[in-house]
Scaffold this motif. Structure first.
Motif, PDB file in Angstrom:
ATOM      1  N   THR A 344      33.950  10.797  28.637  1.00  0.00           N
ATOM      2  CA  THR A 344      32.768  11.629  28.844  1.00  0.00           C
ATOM      3  C   THR A 344      33.136  12.815  29.730  1.00  0.00           C
ATOM      4  OG1 THR A 344      31.330   9.695  28.664  1.00  0.00           O
ATOM      5  CG2 THR A 344      30.389  11.671  29.657  1.00  0.00           C
ATOM      6  N   VAL A 345      32.722  14.004  29.321  1.00  0.00           N
ATOM      7  CA  VAL A 345      33.005  15.209  30.098  1.00  0.00           C
ATOM      8  C   VAL A 345      32.113  15.207  31.337  1.00  0.00           C
ATOM      9  CG1 VAL A 345      33.092  17.723  30.061  1.00  0.00           C
ATOM     10  CG2 VAL A 345      33.613  16.426  27.991  1.00  0.00           C
ATOM     11  N   SER A 346      32.718  15.260  32.490  1.00  0.00           N
ATOM     12  CA  SER A 346      31.979  15.163  33.744  1.00  0.00           C
ATOM     13  C   SER A 346      31.358  16.509  34.121  1.00  0.00           C
ATOM     14  CB  SER A 346      32.899  14.678  34.864  1.00  0.00           C
ATOM     15  OG  SER A 346      33.978  15.580  35.047  1.00  0.00           O
ATOM     16  N   ASP A 347      30.713  16.532  35.306  1.00  0.00           N
ATOM     17  CA  ASP A 347      29.988  17.718  35.754  1.00  0.00           C
ATOM     18  C   ASP A 347      30.907  18.904  36.009  1.00  0.00           C
ATOM     19  OD1 ASP A 347      27.521  18.876  36.387  1.00  0.00           O
ATOM     20  OD2 ASP A 347      27.929  18.677  38.524  1.00  0.00           O
ATOM     21  N   ASP A 348      32.186  18.657  36.244  1.00  0.00           N
ATOM     22  CA  ASP A 348      33.132  19.752  36.512  1.00  0.00           C
ATOM     23  C   ASP A 348      33.973  20.108  35.292  1.00  0.00           C
ATOM     24  OD1 ASP A 348      34.554  17.462  36.375  1.00  0.00           O
ATOM     25  OD2 ASP A 348      35.568  17.673  38.296  1.00  0.00           O
ATOM     26  N   THR A 349      33.521  19.719  34.090  1.00  0.00           N
ATOM     27  CA  THR A 349      34.149  20.031  32.787  1.00  0.00           C
ATOM     28  C   THR A 349      35.492  19.338  32.606  1.00  0.00           C
ATOM     29  OG1 THR A 349      35.362  22.018  33.476  1.00  0.00           O
ATOM     30  CG2 THR A 349      33.041  22.299  32.835  1.00  0.00           C
ATOM     31  N   THR A 350      35.741  18.239  33.277  1.00  0.00           N
ATOM     32  CA  THR A 350      36.980  17.491  33.095  1.00  0.00           C
ATOM     33  C   THR A 350      36.661  16.115  32.526  1.00  0.00           C
ATOM     34  OG1 THR A 350      36.926  16.605  35.354  1.00  0.00           O
ATOM     35  CG2 THR A 350      38.108  18.694  34.994  1.00  0.00           C
ATOM     36  N   VAL A 351      37.675  15.459  31.970  1.00  0.00           N
ATOM     37  CA  VAL A 351      37.562  14.103  31.471  1.00  0.00           C
ATOM     38  C   VAL A 351      38.589  13.251  32.204  1.00  0.00           C
ATOM     39  CG1 VAL A 351      39.133  14.574  29.541  1.00  0.00           C
ATOM     40  CG2 VAL A 351      37.571  12.628  29.409  1.00  0.00           C
ATOM     41  N   ARG A 352      38.198  12.044  32.562  1.00  0.00           N
ATOM     42  CA  ARG A 352      39.055  11.176  33.369  1.00  0.00           C
ATOM     43  C   ARG A 352      39.853  10.242  32.472  1.00  0.00           C
ATOM     44  NH1 ARG A 352      37.007   6.896  38.052  1.00  0.00           N
ATOM     45  NH2 ARG A 352      39.093   6.102  38.588  1.00  0.00           N
ATOM     46  N   ASP A 354      43.165   7.491  32.966  1.00  0.00           N
ATOM     47  CA  ASP A 354      44.137   6.802  33.832  1.00  0.00           C
ATOM     48  C   ASP A 354      44.093   7.337  35.265  1.00  0.00           C
ATOM     49  OD1 ASP A 354      44.929   5.307  31.667  1.00  0.00           O
ATOM     50  OD2 ASP A 354      46.602   6.608  31.158  1.00  0.00           O
ATOM     51  N   HIS A 355      42.853   7.461  35.793  1.00  0.00           N
ATOM     52  CA  HIS A 355      42.636   7.868  37.183  1.00  0.00           C
ATOM     53  C   HIS A 355      43.143   9.289  37.469  1.00  0.00           C
ATOM     54  CE1 HIS A 355      41.466   3.747  38.039  1.00  0.00           C
ATOM     55  NE2 HIS A 355      42.570   3.350  37.469  1.00  0.00           N
ATOM     56  N   SER A 356      43.217  10.108  36.447  1.00  0.00           N
ATOM     57  CA  SER A 356      43.515  11.528  36.606  1.00  0.00           C
ATOM     58  C   SER A 356      42.518  12.312  35.780  1.00  0.00           C
ATOM     59  CB  SER A 356      44.951  11.855  36.186  1.00  0.00           C
ATOM     60  OG  SER A 356      45.886  11.219  37.036  1.00  0.00           O
ATOM     61  N   TRP A 357      42.368  13.616  36.099  1.00  0.00           N
ATOM     62  CA  TRP A 357      41.355  14.448  35.462  1.00  0.00           C
ATOM     63  C   TRP A 357      42.025  15.610  34.733  1.00  0.00           C
ATOM     64  CZ3 TRP A 357      40.914  11.929  39.999  1.00  0.00           C
ATOM     65  CH2 TRP A 357      39.803  11.092  40.163  1.00  0.00           C
ATOM     66  N   TYR A 358      41.534  15.837  33.478  1.00  0.00           N
ATOM     67  CA  TYR A 358      42.092  16.881  32.624  1.00  0.00           C
ATOM     68  C   TYR A 358      40.954  17.756  32.102  1.00  0.00           C
ATOM     69  CZ  TYR A 358      46.071  13.662  32.559  1.00  0.00           C
ATOM     70  OH  TYR A 358      47.096  12.824  32.924  1.00  0.00           O
ATOM     71  N   ALA A 359      41.217  19.063  31.972  1.00  0.00           N
ATOM     72  CA  ALA A 359      40.221  20.005  31.478  1.00  0.00           C
ATOM     73  C   ALA A 359      39.838  19.675  30.046  1.00  0.00           C
ATOM     74  CB  ALA A 359      40.757  21.430  31.565  1.00  0.00           C
ATOM     75  N   ALA A 360      38.539  19.742  29.748  1.00  0.00           N
ATOM     76  CA  ALA A 360      38.034  19.372  28.422  1.00  0.00           C
ATOM     77  C   ALA A 360      37.308  20.507  27.723  1.00  0.00           C
ATOM     78  CB  ALA A 360      37.103  18.170  28.543  1.00  0.00           C
ATOM     79  N   ARG A 361      37.203  21.693  28.309  1.00  0.00           N
ATOM     80  CA  ARG A 361      36.557  22.795  27.602  1.00  0.00           C
ATOM     81  C   ARG A 361      37.302  23.126  26.322  1.00  0.00           C
ATOM     82  NH1 ARG A 361      34.588  27.430  31.976  1.00  0.00           N
ATOM     83  NH2 ARG A 361      32.885  26.218  32.882  1.00  0.00           N
ATOM     84  N   PRO A 362      36.566  23.515  25.252  1.00  0.00           N
ATOM     85  CA  PRO A 362      35.161  23.946  25.167  1.00  0.00           C
ATOM     86  C   PRO A 362      34.154  22.829  24.957  1.00  0.00           C
ATOM     87  CG  PRO A 362      36.247  24.307  23.086  1.00  0.00           C
ATOM     88  CD  PRO A 362      37.285  23.767  24.021  1.00  0.00           C
ATOM     89  N   ALA A 363      34.495  21.560  25.202  1.00  0.00           N
ATOM     90  CA  ALA A 363      33.519  20.485  25.081  1.00  0.00           C
ATOM     91  C   ALA A 363      32.434  20.652  26.136  1.00  0.00           C
ATOM     92  CB  ALA A 363      34.219  19.135  25.237  1.00  0.00           C
ATOM     93  N   ALA A 364      31.190  20.347  25.757  1.00  0.00           N
ATOM     94  CA  ALA A 364      30.060  20.532  26.654  1.00  0.00           C
ATOM     95  C   ALA A 364      30.026  19.432  27.709  1.00  0.00           C
ATOM     96  CB  ALA A 364      28.756  20.537  25.862  1.00  0.00           C
ATOM     97  N   ILE A 365      29.432  19.761  28.867  1.00  0.00           N
ATOM     98  CA  ILE A 365      29.282  18.774  29.946  1.00  0.00           C
ATOM     99  C   ILE A 365      28.364  17.650  29.473  1.00  0.00           C
ATOM    100  CG2 ILE A 365      28.367  18.426  32.269  1.00  0.00           C
ATOM    101  CD1 ILE A 365      29.206  21.262  32.926  1.00  0.00           C
ATOM    102  N   GLY A 366      28.778  16.423  29.699  1.00  0.00           N
ATOM    103  CA  GLY A 366      28.000  15.265  29.286  1.00  0.00           C
ATOM    104  C   GLY A 366      28.299  14.759  27.895  1.00  0.00           C
ATOM    105  N   SER A 367      29.059  15.503  27.089  1.00  0.00           N
ATOM    106  CA  SER A 367      29.404  15.057  25.737  1.00  0.00           C
ATOM    107  C   SER A 367      30.602  14.114  25.788  1.00  0.00           C
ATOM    108  CB  SER A 367      29.717  16.261  24.857  1.00  0.00           C
ATOM    109  OG  SER A 367      30.864  16.956  25.348  1.00  0.00           O
ATOM    110  N   THR A 368      30.791  13.387  24.697  1.00  0.00           N
ATOM    111  CA  THR A 368      31.924  12.471  24.580  1.00  0.00           C
ATOM    112  C   THR A 368      32.994  13.091  23.703  1.00  0.00           C
ATOM    113  OG1 THR A 368      30.835  11.355  22.729  1.00  0.00           O
ATOM    114  CG2 THR A 368      30.517  10.419  24.928  1.00  0.00           C
ATOM    115  N   VAL A 369      34.230  12.878  24.072  1.00  0.00           N
ATOM    116  CA  VAL A 369      35.373  13.425  23.338  1.00  0.00           C
ATOM    117  C   VAL A 369      36.364  12.304  23.085  1.00  0.00           C
ATOM    118  CG1 VAL A 369      35.144  15.770  24.217  1.00  0.00           C
ATOM    119  CG2 VAL A 369      36.466  14.086  25.513  1.00  0.00           C
ATOM    120  N   LEU A 370      37.218  12.520  22.080  1.00  0.00           N
ATOM    121  CA  LEU A 370      38.319  11.612  21.791  1.00  0.00           C
ATOM    122  C   LEU A 370      39.558  12.087  22.531  1.00  0.00           C
ATOM    123  CD1 LEU A 370      37.931  10.936  17.957  1.00  0.00           C
ATOM    124  CD2 LEU A 370      37.283   9.447  19.839  1.00  0.00           C
TER     125      LEU A 370
END
Length: 544
Positions: A344-352, A354-370
């Protein structure tokens, strides 16, 4: 139908010409008596034709100048030429055919029909004659199937079976591993491997090994609806396992799941599994799974590939050499296996991950990504279209962040307002530190703000406030640094308590809240009397 070879036919006709009986011909030649009866009918038909045409000379006929002996009267009805009459002798059940057919339609067995024939019709023949008669009435033609022909390199079929007993390295006991078989539909050439456990990755790796063993790719592969390959069976749009589908797409192969409970669609690999189990592995056991796989490779090279296929009447190895040029070329690189998770894309546009955070744009905040996790990279994809959104190098240590500075959002959200309010409840220094962290890091800093607010649940608020004051003084903006300050201040507070002198306080004897000792004595006496005789005490109180 059993067709005799020419020299056997000549022998039978010669013995019939010598007026030998059916039983004697069977004893001399060893040919089945039903087959002899059929050729007796053919011999009699030819003899009848030669009698009507004096100039015809057929097998069994004598020269015109010799008078043949009178033929032995046959004990059967002569069948027309070209027909197969297997019921030469008239059954004693024939007069009761209509009644027996009615009983057969009622699904009664031969024993019950025989008993009623004896009781109601005084049937004098044996039970065996009734059983043969009923069996002929119940004759059912075998189910017919359409044989499908395929072009070279067009189709392969896969399935699982059971291998031979193999010693388990963990328990030391013998158990059967799973036998994977992929068979090319045109040439019937097969790839065989045994494995202890099956899974999505194991299933895909076995397919890849099979394609590289054949040296090329087929157009499509027919499989069963097992979970390793098919997530949701459907006749028109089955849902294929994502890892398996990606592997087949890498090799340009299409998955074609068979219908549920329809093994005839992949009958070629079913027969290959039965052939492997019944011929190669029957009665064998192995000490290791590697030993069994090595044996299957030798058996395929020495025996299975050199056999003559029953229907094609050709050697499997030669058919495979004919099919191999039609297989499509293998890709230059092997397939990269991955683990796919939903994030799930968090409030800061990253996805978690393995306890690390990676940028997920252009996915929207709150959406689910593979997210596909490879050995060295991370791929973020759209969940609906599978489109690739981002590629990142994979972190080896937890707690890392990969988000470019120009992608960090600095506009406050409802979560930001909640965190600042919770920090203000702890103290003004805590709120000021959280405000500074948000201004410097944006929404990325909210994770540290959550950690600072959570410290007040484990430590006194005044210690958290004091630690935030020191952090502002030393320009610290990290949750870990603030946590270390809080822990150090808490330890110092505990040490001060241990070092404080213990002053013995005098006992107070006289106070407005302390009653005289006589009242406590009277209370204890009253309780003792109530335990001894509660009924009398209650009655006395009532009388008063």
């Amino acid at each position: 139908m059993n067709v005799l070879k020419p020299h056997q036919q000549s022998t039978v006709f010669t013995l019939l010409e010598l007026n030998k009986s059916q039983r004697e011909i069977h004893r001399i030649t060893g040919i089945d008596r039903k087959t002899i009866r059929r050729y007796m009918a053919i011999f009699a038909a030819r003899a009848s034709a030669s009698a009507n045409s004096p100039t015809a000379v057929t097998i069994g006929s004598r020269p015109p100048d010799q008078t043949p002996p009178p033929p032995r009267p046959p004990a059967f009805e002569v069948a027309p030429a070209g027909t197969h009459n297997f019921d030469f002798a008239r059954s004693l059940c024939e007069p009761h055919r209509q009644w027996i057919e009615e009983q057969v339609r009622l699904q009664r067995n031969a024993q019950a029909i025989y008993q009623d024939l004896v009781d109601e019709f005084s049937f004098a023949a044996s039970y065996e004659s009734v059983k043969r008669f009923v069996r002929a009435l119940r004759h059912v033609d075998p189910e017919q199937f359409d044989r499908l022909d395929f072009l070279p390199g067009e189709e392969a079929q896969v399935d699982y079976g059971e291998g031979a007993p193999t010693r388990d390295p963990k328990t030391g006991r013998y158990r059967r591993p799973r036998l994977f078989v992929m068979t090319l539909r045109y040439s019937r050439h097969s790839f065989r491997r045994v494995v202890w456990k099956s899974g999505q990755e194991v299933w895909a790796r076995l397919h890849e090994e099979a394609l590289r063993y054949f040296g090329g790719c087929v157009h499509y592969v027919v499989l069963d609806n097992l979970k390793e390959g098919v997530i949701t069976p459907d006749l028109y749009e089955p849902e294929i396992n994502h890892l398996y589908a990606a592997m087949l797409d890498h090799y340009g192969v299409i998955a074609d799941p068979a219908r549920v409970r329809d093994p005839n669609r992949k009958g070629t690999v079913e027969n290959a599994i039965q052939h492997t189990q019944g011929t190669a592995l029957r009665g064998r056991s192995f000490d290791s799974i590697e030993e069994q796989n090595a044996f299957l490779v030798r058996w395929e090279a020495n025996w299975a590939s050199k056999r003559l296929h029953g229907r094609a009447r050709r050697q499997v190895e030669s058919m495979f050499e004919e099919e191999k040029p039609h297989l499509r070329a293998l890709p230059l690189t092997a397939f990269r296996y991955f683990k796919q998770v939903v994030g799930t894309v968090s409030d800061d546009t990253t996805v978690r991950i393995d306890h690390s955070w990676y940028a997920a744009r252009p996915a929207a905040i709150g959406s689910t990504v593979l997210v596909r996790v490879f050995d060295s990279t991370i791929e973020v994809r759209d969940r609906q279209t599978q489109a690739l959104l981002r590629i990142h190098p994979r972190f080896t240590e937890p707690g890392q962040l990969l988000l470019p500075e120009d992608e960090r959002p600095f506009n406050p959200s409802r979560q930001t307002a909640f965190l600042l309010s919770a920090a203000g409840d702890i103290g003004p220094q805590t709120k000021a530190l959280c405000q500074r962290m948000f201004e410097a890091q944006g929404r990325v800093g909210q994770r540290g703000m959550w950690g600072i607010v959570g410290l007040a649940k484990r430590y006194p608020a005044r210690i958290v406030e004091q630690a935030c004051s020191q952090a502002l003084q030393y320009r610290l903006q990290s949750y870990k640094q603030v946590r270390k300050l809080v822990e150090r201040l808490f330890e110092q507070a505990l040490e001060q308590l241990d070092q404080a002198p213990q002053v013995a306080l005098p006992l107070t004897q006289n106070h407005a809240l302390i009653r005289p000792a006589a009242e406590y004595g009277e209370l204890f006496s009253l309780g003792a009397r109530q335990q001894l005789n509660p009924l009398s005490l209650n009655n006395g109180e009532t009388n008063e």
